[in-house]
Design a protein around this motif. Structure first.
Motif, PDB file in Angstrom:
ATOM      1  N   ALA A 212       0.835  -1.205   0.000  1.00  0.00           N
ATOM      2  CA  ALA A 212       0.000   0.000   0.000  1.00  0.00           C
ATOM      3  C   ALA A 212       0.868   1.253   0.000  1.00  0.00           C
ATOM      4  O   ALA A 212       0.587   2.219  -0.722  1.00  0.00           O
ATOM      5  CB  ALA A 212      -0.925  -0.003   1.213  1.00  0.00           C
ATOM      6  N   MET A 216       0.988   4.348  -2.653  1.00  0.00           N
ATOM      7  CA  MET A 216       0.859   5.739  -2.241  1.00  0.00           C
ATOM      8  C   MET A 216       1.998   6.573  -2.806  1.00  0.00           C
ATOM      9  O   MET A 216       1.791   7.689  -3.303  1.00  0.00           O
ATOM     10  CB  MET A 216       0.838   5.831  -0.712  1.00  0.00           C
ATOM     11  CG  MET A 216      -0.386   5.217  -0.049  1.00  0.00           C
ATOM     12  SD  MET A 216      -0.201   5.202   1.755  1.00  0.00           S
ATOM     13  CE  MET A 216      -1.632   4.236   2.253  1.00  0.00           C
ATOM     14  N   ILE A 226      -8.861   5.751  -0.747  1.00  0.00           N
ATOM     15  CA  ILE A 226      -8.415   4.554  -0.028  1.00  0.00           C
ATOM     16  C   ILE A 226      -9.154   3.314  -0.529  1.00  0.00           C
ATOM     17  O   ILE A 226      -8.568   2.236  -0.650  1.00  0.00           O
ATOM     18  CB  ILE A 226      -8.598   4.725   1.491  1.00  0.00           C
ATOM     19  CG1 ILE A 226      -7.784   5.935   1.980  1.00  0.00           C
ATOM     20  CG2 ILE A 226      -8.163   3.463   2.231  1.00  0.00           C
ATOM     21  CD1 ILE A 226      -6.296   5.854   1.677  1.00  0.00           C
ATOM     22  N   LEU A 229      -7.432   2.266  -3.657  1.00  0.00           N
ATOM     23  CA  LEU A 229      -6.119   1.714  -3.339  1.00  0.00           C
ATOM     24  C   LEU A 229      -6.268   0.271  -2.866  1.00  0.00           C
ATOM     25  O   LEU A 229      -5.527  -0.619  -3.288  1.00  0.00           O
ATOM     26  CB  LEU A 229      -5.467   2.584  -2.269  1.00  0.00           C
ATOM     27  CG  LEU A 229      -3.983   2.368  -1.981  1.00  0.00           C
ATOM     28  CD1 LEU A 229      -3.348   3.695  -1.581  1.00  0.00           C
ATOM     29  CD2 LEU A 229      -3.791   1.360  -0.866  1.00  0.00           C
ATOM     30  N   ALA A 230      -7.233   0.035  -1.988  1.00  0.00           N
ATOM     31  CA  ALA A 230      -7.484  -1.320  -1.493  1.00  0.00           C
ATOM     32  C   ALA A 230      -7.883  -2.250  -2.634  1.00  0.00           C
ATOM     33  O   ALA A 230      -7.448  -3.402  -2.700  1.00  0.00           O
ATOM     34  CB  ALA A 230      -8.561  -1.289  -0.420  1.00  0.00           C
ATOM     35  N   GLN A 237     -11.338  -2.465   1.910  1.00  0.00           N
ATOM     36  CA  GLN A 237     -10.808  -1.308   2.613  1.00  0.00           C
ATOM     37  C   GLN A 237     -10.619  -1.617   4.095  1.00  0.00           C
ATOM     38  O   GLN A 237      -9.625  -1.203   4.697  1.00  0.00           O
ATOM     39  CB  GLN A 237     -11.741  -0.109   2.443  1.00  0.00           C
ATOM     40  CG  GLN A 237     -11.221   1.159   3.104  1.00  0.00           C
ATOM     41  CD  GLN A 237     -12.042   2.376   2.752  1.00  0.00           C
ATOM     42  OE1 GLN A 237     -12.737   2.401   1.759  1.00  0.00           O
ATOM     43  NE2 GLN A 237     -11.968   3.416   3.575  1.00  0.00           N
ATOM     44  N   GLU A 241      -7.153  -1.336   6.226  1.00  0.00           N
ATOM     45  CA  GLU A 241      -7.068  -0.532   7.444  1.00  0.00           C
ATOM     46  C   GLU A 241      -6.548  -1.347   8.618  1.00  0.00           C
ATOM     47  O   GLU A 241      -5.724  -0.871   9.406  1.00  0.00           O
ATOM     48  CB  GLU A 241      -8.439   0.074   7.760  1.00  0.00           C
ATOM     49  CG  GLU A 241      -8.859   1.154   6.774  1.00  0.00           C
ATOM     50  CD  GLU A 241     -10.302   1.581   6.945  1.00  0.00           C
ATOM     51  OE1 GLU A 241     -11.043   0.889   7.694  1.00  0.00           O
ATOM     52  OE2 GLU A 241     -10.701   2.587   6.326  1.00  0.00           O
ATOM     53  N   THR A 244      -2.656  -1.857   8.013  1.00  0.00           N
ATOM     54  CA  THR A 244      -1.802  -0.694   8.267  1.00  0.00           C
ATOM     55  C   THR A 244      -1.797  -0.325   9.750  1.00  0.00           C
ATOM     56  O   THR A 244      -0.768   0.090  10.290  1.00  0.00           O
ATOM     57  CB  THR A 244      -2.243   0.523   7.427  1.00  0.00           C
ATOM     58  OG1 THR A 244      -3.592   0.870   7.748  1.00  0.00           O
ATOM     59  CG2 THR A 244      -2.113   0.236   5.938  1.00  0.00           C
ATOM     60  N   PRO A 252      -4.644   4.119   6.813  1.00  0.00           N
ATOM     61  CA  PRO A 252      -4.029   4.449   5.522  1.00  0.00           C
ATOM     62  C   PRO A 252      -4.116   5.929   5.175  1.00  0.00           C
ATOM     63  O   PRO A 252      -3.196   6.481   4.573  1.00  0.00           O
ATOM     64  CB  PRO A 252      -4.810   3.601   4.514  1.00  0.00           C
ATOM     65  CG  PRO A 252      -5.788   2.806   5.266  1.00  0.00           C
ATOM     66  CD  PRO A 252      -5.659   3.063   6.708  1.00  0.00           C
ATOM     67  N   GLN A 253      -5.215   6.585   5.569  1.00  0.00           N
ATOM     68  CA  GLN A 253      -5.334   8.012   5.278  1.00  0.00           C
ATOM     69  C   GLN A 253      -4.216   8.816   5.941  1.00  0.00           C
ATOM     70  O   GLN A 253      -3.673   9.750   5.350  1.00  0.00           O
ATOM     71  CB  GLN A 253      -6.698   8.531   5.763  1.00  0.00           C
ATOM     72  CG  GLN A 253      -7.894   7.956   5.028  1.00  0.00           C
ATOM     73  CD  GLN A 253      -8.420   6.687   5.699  1.00  0.00           C
ATOM     74  OE1 GLN A 253      -7.686   5.991   6.398  1.00  0.00           O
ATOM     75  NE2 GLN A 253      -9.700   6.395   5.483  1.00  0.00           N
ATOM     76  N   TYR A 256      -0.875   8.075   4.120  1.00  0.00           N
ATOM     77  CA  TYR A 256      -0.867   8.727   2.815  1.00  0.00           C
ATOM     78  C   TYR A 256      -0.589  10.229   2.973  1.00  0.00           C
ATOM     79  O   TYR A 256       0.212  10.827   2.238  1.00  0.00           O
ATOM     80  CB  TYR A 256      -2.219   8.516   2.137  1.00  0.00           C
ATOM     81  CG  TYR A 256      -2.189   8.410   0.630  1.00  0.00           C
ATOM     82  CD1 TYR A 256      -1.107   8.858  -0.123  1.00  0.00           C
ATOM     83  CD2 TYR A 256      -3.277   7.859  -0.049  1.00  0.00           C
ATOM     84  CE1 TYR A 256      -1.106   8.744  -1.510  1.00  0.00           C
ATOM     85  CE2 TYR A 256      -3.283   7.742  -1.432  1.00  0.00           C
ATOM     86  CZ  TYR A 256      -2.197   8.197  -2.158  1.00  0.00           C
ATOM     87  OH  TYR A 256      -2.203   8.084  -3.524  1.00  0.00           O
TER      88      TYR A 256
END
Length: 310
Positions: A212, A216, A226, A229-230, A237, A241, A244, A252-253, A256
């Motif tokens: 991931a 990014m 997100i 991305l997932a 997602q 989450e 990460t 992830p937010q 990123y």
């Protein structure tokens, strides 16, 4: 380990023992990542000094003169890194062996970098340990030191001994030290700084979280949602989450956002482009939004940072 500072960690005290004809490349591959770890974490994760057996300094293989901070006999700490590099056989003598055996009582861990493993083995300090050395010397090292379990690996940890091969593996060793001290998140941040200049084979121990982060990094100017991305990773997602949070200690937010702001900080320090252009390159719709996020992260603005360090 959180994707943030760890103020409770004491600095790792490292002494680097150099000899004439040491490798600039190998030294830089250790020290630059450690320096970056200090900068990115905002704290002194690593302290280091340059030591010699005798005299005031050493000269590298390329002729660079480097002044020593101290002599080995006067130092103690967490890790002693031994780095003779070229001409190492001339340093594998009674004097160095005696000094290293004495140092083994003052340092928690001994590390042989490049050809430093030979000097440690010559002093009997790798007997009964797994170890490696620069790939050019593996066969001769194995033949010379039958008490050492010689392995063809990039970096080997065996109890209180660390060994690695040449310059590129010294970078890998630095990455592992960063992860051990501060976690995978800081390691990934440092690797992001050096991607390209010190390209290594991808380390996939982080699994989905590491993949991931790669995505990014590849999508900064136009950040991916997100959920998308997932999807590209073939996961939900929620799964991303969880991964990460477990691996990097943050959603992830958050990760990123940190990656984009690190890019912004680099552009502010290393280029003269406008703040508006930096915002565009880092995926922000306008400069004011990027500046607010930057201030929240670093406690200053891109303009102020340029003035302070410019």
């Amino acid at each position: 380990m959180p994707y943030s500072k760890n103020p409770s960690a004491a600095p790792l005290q490292i002494s680097i023992l150099l000899f004439d004809r040491f490798s600039n490349h190998c030294l830089a591959n250790v020290l630059e990542p450690l320096r970056a770890a200090n900068d990115l974490s905002g704290q002194q994760v690593f302290d280091w000094n340059i030591v010699v057996l005798a005299g005031q300094g050493v000269r590298s293989s390329s002729g660079l003169r480097l002044e020593a901070d101290a002599q080995l006999a006067d130092m103690r700490g967490d890790i002693l890194m031994v780095m003779p590099s070229y001409g190492f056989l001339t340093h594998a003598n009674v004097t160095s062996s005696r000094a290293l055996r004495a140092a083994a009582r003052r340092f928690d861990t001994l590390a042989g970098l490049d050809t430093g493993s030979w000097l440690l083995a010559q002093a009997g300090l790798l007997d009964g340990h797994r170890a490696t050395i620069h790939w050019d010397e593996l066969d001769r090292f194995s033949e010379r030191f039958s008490e050492v379990d010689v392995q063809k690996e990039a970096v080997i940890y065996d109890r209180n001994r660390i060994t690695c091969g040449g310059a590129s593996t010294a970078f890998a060793l630095a990455m592992q030290l960063i992860e051990k001290q501060q976690g995978a998140a800081l390691r990934l941040r440092v690797e992001n700084l050096f991607s390209g200049a010190y390209a290594q084979r991808p380390d996939r121990r982080g699994g989905i979280a590491a993949r991931a982060v790669d995505l990014m990094r590849a999508n900064i100017e136009e950040p991916l949602p997100i959920a998308q991305l997932a999807q590209q990773l073939g996961r939900s997602q929620k799964h991303l989450e969880r991964q990460t949070l477990a691996r990097l200690g943050a959603a992830p937010q958050v990760i990123y956002r940190r990656i984009r702001l690190e890019r912004a900080r680099g552009l502010a320090l290393e280029t003269s482009i406008s703040v508006a252009e930096i915002a565009v390159r880092c995926g922000y719709q306008d400069a004011s939004a990027m500046t607010r996020a930057f201030r929240s992260e670093y406690g200053t603005t891109p303009q102020a940072l340029r003035r302070e360090l410019g």
